[in-house]
Design an enzyme around this catalytic site. Structure first.
Site: not given
Ligand code: DGL
Length: 269
Positions: A12, A76
């Site tokens: 992530d 992510c």
């Molecule tokens: N945790 C990420 C997601 O699931 C994104 C967070 C980011 O870096 O903006 O979209």
């Protein structure tokens, strides 16, 4: 068959992937895990598609070569909705992605109005349009970009107290849209957001159910590794480590966030 010590790599931009790691631990307590936080490029959500795709493909390529994971989980939504296809083309290792949980939300809603909170990059993806037309036909899906929640989750896991106005703004961003008052189910389409479920629930007045993809992802990881040998009962969990990009000054605070998830050390890229 993979080497019994081959890890699962969970990736992530920051602490969001820990929501997926927690579910993976439940179904595969014996799995060695490398947790990767690309904090040097956090937040992904305000970057272009080209930047995210290049970054994710490059980083995962380097890590796959160095650590020979048996499976990579892109924990992510932003990276998955943009780069999953590309990563699968360039790497030979099985890749599990994270997609917004629109399908279960469509099965849960009673009012037929679903909210979706994600990053700006995620909510504009054609991938989300596809999920909407495939699984939420006849329902209303209202989307809102809530990038402030990413920073709030990072702060909370380091022991800080995010400003409650951030949660009120996220709820209002959905509620203020036409039919927004009828939302009964909210998709948390960013892996950081389940870390804030209590705060978000309070901001919605306790009147919505939240759904995210973490359990489904963990089930998929378990399915794809079924029958594989692992490094013994409980594996090497206390030796599991994280690879973190960016400024190491934050590492002590970050390590306190990672420790409850069985990550004992942080290594640089
Ligand atoms: N945790 C990420 C997601 O699931 C994104 C967070 C980011 O870096 O903006 O979209």
């Amino acid at each position: 068959m993979p080497d019994p010590s081959a890890p699962i790599l969970i990736f992530d931009s920051g602490v969001g992937g820990l929501t997926v790691l927690a579910e993976v631990r439940k179904v595969l307590p014996q799995a060695p895990v490398i947790y990767v936080a690309d904090r040097g490029a956090l937040p992904y959500g305000d970057k272009s598609e080209a930047e995210i795709a290049a970054r994710v493909c490059g980083l995962l390529g380097r890590l796959a070569e160095r650590y020979h994971p048996r499976l990579i989980c892109i924990a992510c939504n932003t990276a998955s909705t943009i780069a999953l296809g590309m990563v699968r083309e360039v790497l030979e290792v099985p890749i599990v992605g994270t997609v917004p949980a629109i399908k279960p939300a469509a099965a849960m809603t009673r009012t037929g109005v679903i909210g979706l909170l994600g990053t700006a990059a995620t909510i504009r993806q054609g991938y989300v349009d596809q999920l909407e037309s495939e699984f939420a036909g006849g329902k209303t899906l209202l989307r809102h970009a809530a990038p402030e929640l990413v920073g709030a989750a990072e702060l909370k896991l380091r022991g800080g107290s995010p400003d409650p106005a951030i949660f009120a703004r996220a709820a209002e961003g959905l509620r203020s849209q036409p039919s927004g008052d009828q939302i009964d189910t909210v998709v948390l389409a960013c892996t950081h957001f389940p870390l804030l479920e209590a705060e978000l629930s309070a901001a919605f007045g306790g009147q919505v159910a939240f759904v995210d993809g973490a359990q489904g992802i963990a089930r998929r990881v378990a399915y794809l590794t079924q029958g594989q040998p692992w490094d013994g009962p409980q594996g090497s969990q206390d030796q599991d480590f994280a690879i973190v990009t960016g400024d190491p000054a934050d590492n002590p605070a970050l390590l306190s966030a990672l420790a409850p998830f069985g990550i004992g050390r942080i290594l640089p890229l």
